[in-house]
Design a protein around this motif. Structure first.
Motif, mmCIF file in Angstrom:
data_model
loop_
_atom_site.group_PDB
_atom_site.id
_atom_site.type_symbol
_atom_site.label_atom_id
_atom_site.label_comp_id
_atom_site.label_asym_id
_atom_site.label_seq_id
_atom_site.Cartn_x
_atom_site.Cartn_y
_atom_site.Cartn_z
ATOM 1 N N GLY A 182 49.625 46.195 42.130
ATOM 2 C CA GLY A 182 48.351 46.382 41.453
ATOM 3 C C GLY A 182 47.681 45.064 41.127
ATOM 4 O O GLY A 182 48.186 43.990 41.459
ATOM 5 N N CYS A 183 46.532 45.126 40.479
ATOM 6 C CA CYS A 183 45.771 43.924 40.158
ATOM 7 C C CYS A 183 44.866 44.170 38.945
ATOM 8 O O CYS A 183 44.248 45.224 38.847
ATOM 9 C CB CYS A 183 44.898 43.530 41.350
ATOM 10 S SG CYS A 183 44.016 42.005 41.064
ATOM 11 N N ASP A 184 44.823 43.185 38.043
ATOM 12 C CA ASP A 184 43.974 43.308 36.850
ATOM 13 C C ASP A 184 42.645 42.581 37.000
ATOM 14 O O ASP A 184 41.819 42.611 36.094
ATOM 15 C CB ASP A 184 44.727 42.771 35.613
ATOM 16 C CG ASP A 184 45.839 43.735 35.190
ATOM 17 O OD1 ASP A 184 46.763 43.296 34.471
ATOM 18 O OD2 ASP A 184 45.794 44.910 35.627
ATOM 19 N N LYS A 186 38.916 41.999 38.650
ATOM 20 C CA LYS A 186 37.878 43.009 38.934
ATOM 21 C C LYS A 186 36.880 42.450 39.948
ATOM 22 O O LYS A 186 35.665 42.529 39.729
ATOM 23 C CB LYS A 186 37.165 43.407 37.643
ATOM 24 C CG LYS A 186 38.075 44.042 36.589
ATOM 25 C CD LYS A 186 38.294 45.521 36.871
ATOM 26 C CE LYS A 186 39.266 46.164 35.880
ATOM 27 N NZ LYS A 186 40.704 45.936 36.262
ATOM 28 N N CYS A 187 37.376 41.868 41.029
ATOM 29 C CA CYS A 187 36.454 41.321 42.024
ATOM 30 C C CYS A 187 35.579 42.477 42.508
ATOM 31 O O CYS A 187 36.084 43.527 42.902
ATOM 32 C CB CYS A 187 37.222 40.672 43.166
ATOM 33 S SG CYS A 187 38.369 39.420 42.549
ATOM 34 N N THR A 188 34.282 42.247 42.498
ATOM 35 C CA THR A 188 33.348 43.373 42.654
ATOM 36 C C THR A 188 33.383 44.009 44.041
ATOM 37 O O THR A 188 32.938 45.142 44.198
ATOM 38 C CB THR A 188 31.917 42.894 42.355
ATOM 39 O OG1 THR A 188 31.630 41.767 43.194
ATOM 40 C CG2 THR A 188 31.757 42.509 40.898
ATOM 41 N N TYR A 189 33.879 43.310 45.053
ATOM 42 C CA TYR A 189 33.896 43.862 46.419
ATOM 43 C C TYR A 189 35.209 44.581 46.732
ATOM 44 O O TYR A 189 35.349 45.201 47.777
ATOM 45 C CB TYR A 189 33.750 42.708 47.430
ATOM 46 C CG TYR A 189 34.764 41.613 47.211
ATOM 47 C CD1 TYR A 189 36.054 41.705 47.736
ATOM 48 C CD2 TYR A 189 34.466 40.514 46.420
ATOM 49 C CE1 TYR A 189 37.005 40.731 47.496
ATOM 50 C CE2 TYR A 189 35.400 39.516 46.172
ATOM 51 C CZ TYR A 189 36.655 39.632 46.722
ATOM 52 O OH TYR A 189 37.600 38.664 46.476
ATOM 53 N N CYS A 190 36.170 44.524 45.808
ATOM 54 C CA CYS A 190 37.544 44.869 46.185
ATOM 55 C C CYS A 190 37.976 46.273 45.751
ATOM 56 O O CYS A 190 37.747 46.686 44.625
ATOM 57 C CB CYS A 190 38.507 43.857 45.577
ATOM 58 S SG CYS A 190 40.206 44.126 46.116
ATOM 59 N N ILE A 191 38.633 46.956 46.659
ATOM 60 C CA ILE A 191 39.066 48.334 46.409
ATOM 61 C C ILE A 191 40.491 48.384 45.858
ATOM 62 O O ILE A 191 40.947 49.417 45.380
ATOM 63 C CB ILE A 191 38.959 49.168 47.704
ATOM 64 C CG1 ILE A 191 38.853 50.641 47.386
ATOM 65 C CG2 ILE A 191 40.146 48.873 48.633
ATOM 66 C CD1 ILE A 191 37.948 51.397 48.308
ATOM 67 N N GLN A 227 49.585 41.249 45.043
ATOM 68 C CA GLN A 227 48.162 41.021 45.247
ATOM 69 C C GLN A 227 47.792 39.638 44.739
ATOM 70 O O GLN A 227 46.981 38.939 45.302
ATOM 71 C CB GLN A 227 47.298 42.051 44.510
ATOM 72 C CG GLN A 227 47.695 43.480 44.680
ATOM 73 C CD GLN A 227 47.611 43.996 46.121
ATOM 74 O OE1 GLN A 227 48.292 44.941 46.432
ATOM 75 N NE2 GLN A 227 46.869 43.381 46.962
ATOM 76 N N ASN A 228 48.433 39.265 43.609
ATOM 77 C CA ASN A 228 48.148 37.991 42.939
ATOM 78 C C ASN A 228 49.394 37.450 42.284
ATOM 79 O O ASN A 228 49.509 37.494 41.054
ATOM 80 C CB ASN A 228 47.156 38.237 41.826
ATOM 81 C CG ASN A 228 45.794 37.966 42.294
ATOM 82 O OD1 ASN A 228 45.562 37.006 42.974
ATOM 83 N ND2 ASN A 228 44.926 38.861 41.963
ATOM 84 N N VAL A 229 50.332 36.944 43.055
ATOM 85 C CA VAL A 229 51.617 36.546 42.466
ATOM 86 C C VAL A 229 51.441 35.510 41.367
ATOM 87 O O VAL A 229 52.209 35.497 40.388
ATOM 88 C CB VAL A 229 52.583 36.017 43.539
ATOM 89 C CG1 VAL A 229 53.038 37.125 44.464
ATOM 90 C CG2 VAL A 229 51.990 34.864 44.310
HETATM 91 S S1 SF4 Z 1 40.334 40.477 45.674
HETATM 92 FE FE1 SF4 Z 1 42.406 40.149 45.054
HETATM 93 S S2 SF4 Z 1 42.221 39.452 42.953
HETATM 94 FE FE2 SF4 Z 1 40.323 40.414 43.439
HETATM 95 S S3 SF4 Z 1 40.555 42.544 42.752
HETATM 96 FE FE3 SF4 Z 1 41.139 42.431 44.914
HETATM 97 S S4 SF4 Z 1 43.339 42.180 44.926
HETATM 98 FE FE4 SF4 Z 1 42.582 41.661 42.889
#
Ligand code: SF4
Length: 464
Positions: A182-184, A186-191, A227-229
């Motif tokens: 998972g990921c916390d 909130k990159c606006t393009y990312c699912i 996703q973001n180690v």
């Molecule tokens: S681009 Fe990477 S950091 Fe950004 S929301 Fe998606 S998985 Fe998370």
């Protein structure tokens, strides 16, 4: 048998009560290395539940597609694959197989995937793979496939962490080990936050135990995956730098890689730690995405181009021989020509070994979908081509300066081509092909570089 945070899988295969041959499952993986790891975990889980994992779709009673949703194209590929799978069984005059969709597409679309002409039999989201044996047993119990049962099991579960049985793979000699999911951000393009859910850490003890069992199986290198180690945090007691210390202390482990970092987490303390721990390979994959502060703000990346360059400069000071790779998106909503020039400027300034670049592809339900996708496709295409050309120029010049030099590289196995050659990788993630007598996977060689093609070097081993 659910695999939660504090247990490693018990892989004893209970015999089938009816003595019949265990139902066979074929797993096909799409997308990122998280999916590669999850597919291994699914394989281990199913084998532990009395199924056989086969490597041929026509020999399978059930086919599981572990999918990706990061771009529209990735989902279209899976939908057409479902049709192809059915067609190939008809052609081979075989009974229909159970078809299941796992992974991000399952999480995003859920039960909708069980409707319509390309409907599948079961849908299992990223946190519910322990439901697979029961669902498959329900479908493959009697060997007759045409049943309405199956279903869709989705929804994020904070504590559901899967552990891939180490013996099931060394891929590329570098064992993948997920440290969280998972990921916390909130990159606006990312699912990803929608499909993989909020960030949830694997306990450090489980990670260390998993790596110890890999070393016990002969593994010498791991890739810590998430996703973001760099955002790894276990309460107040441990951050990613601390986890690297724990992993580096494991006897018998020789090399540690990690994927993917986030510029916002690349603190100086972490970079100092990477520079100090010899086992940590000096290669940083840190997606910049854009070189324009305006676009970075609209993407909610939480850093500026200047912050990013400061990180790169500091890393070059404290991590000997460090190399960089990155992801870039061109044609993000509102991207002007000046914004794009800023991206080219950043690429020229960093001098990456490798970049992975994509045209912006709007994803349903992400924040950026509220922005007008106003960069024409032709402009996206020309910017992508220009970015790749600039990167090729940079890489060619860098690669030419390395030819003739000596590097130490680790063998990953036989090269796909040419025949009789061996594929090696340097600590800073450069691929090298050498000819010569057999080289044991995992062994180190000193190589003089003699040329390059694409992102691969050719060389001669000093050992003869
Ligand atoms: S681009 Fe990477 S950091 Fe950004 S929301 Fe998606 S998985 Fe998370």
């Amino acid at each position: 048998m659910a695999m939660f945070q504090n247990s490693l899988p018990d892989l004893t295969k209970p015999p089938r009560p009816d003595g019949a041959e265990a139902p066979a499952v074929y797993i096909e993986t799409y997308g990122c290395q998280m999916n590669t790891y999850d597919s291994q975990a699914i394989g281990g889980l199913l084998e532990g539940a009395g199924f056989r994992v086969v490597d041929n779709e026509l020999a399978a009673d059930a086919v599981l597609l572990n999918t990706c949703s990061v771009r529209e194209h990735a989902e279209h590929k899976v939908i057409s694959r479902v049709g192809e799978l059915r067609h190939r069984r008809l052609e081979a005059d075989l009974a229909p197989a159970i078809i299941g969709i796992c992974g991000c597409m399952a999480e995003r679309l859920g039960d909708d995937l069980r409707k319509g002409a390309k409907a599948v039999d079961l849908v299992v989201g990223v946190d519910n793979y322990d439901a697979l044996p029961g669902l498959l047993r329900g479908l493959t119990g009697g060997g007759n496939a045409a049943r309405p049962r199956g279903g869709a099991v989705t929804g994020h579960r904070h504590d559901a962490h899967y552990v891939a049985p180490p013996e099931l793979y060394p891929t590329n000699n570098s064992h993948l080990v997920t440290i969280h999911k998972g990921c916390d951000y909130k990159c606006t393009y990312c699912i990803v936050p929608m499909t993989r859910g909020p960030q949830s850490e694997k306990a450090p003890e489980v990670i260390v135990e998993e790596i110890r069992s890999i070393v016990a199986q002969g593994g010498r290198e791991v890739t810590l995956l998430g996703q973001n180690v760099t955002a790894y945090r276990c309460g107040d007691r441990l951050d990613f730098a601390g986890l690297l210390e724990m992993v580096a202390a494991i006897d018998g482990l020789e090399r540690i890689r990690f994927l993917t970092g986030h510029p916002h987490d690349m603190h100086r303390h972490l970079m100092d730690t990477i520079g100090r721990l010899e086992k940590v390979c000096p290669w940083l994959h840190v997606p910049a995405q854009s070189g324009s502060d305006t676009v970075l703000r609209r993407m909610k990346r939480l850093y500026t181009a200047a912050d990013y360059l400061d990180m790169v400069d500091y890393a070059r000071r404290v991590i000997p021989g460090v190399s960089f790779s990155s992801d870039f998106i061109v044609g993000f909503p509102g991207e002007t020509d000046a914004d794009f020039r800023a991206t080219l400027e950043l690429v020229r300034r960093v001098q990456y070994d490798q970049i992975f670049s994509f045209k912006y592809s709007e994803r349903p339900g992400v924040p950026a979908a509220r922005l007008a996708d106003d960069v024409p496709l032709e402009v996206k295409k020309s910017r992508l081509a220009e970015l790749m050309a600039v990167q090729q120029e940079i890489w060619s010049a860098a690669a030419d300066t390395l030819v003739g030099g000596l590097v130490t590289a680790v063998c990953e196995g036989p090269a796909r081509r040419p025949a009789g050659a061996w594929r090696l990788r340097t600590a800073n993630n450069r691929k090298v092909i050498v000819h010569g007598p057999e080289v044991a996977a995992g062994s180190s060689l000193e190589v003089r570089l003699t040329g390059w093609e694409g992102t691969t070097f050719f060389g001669e081993s000093r050992a003869g």
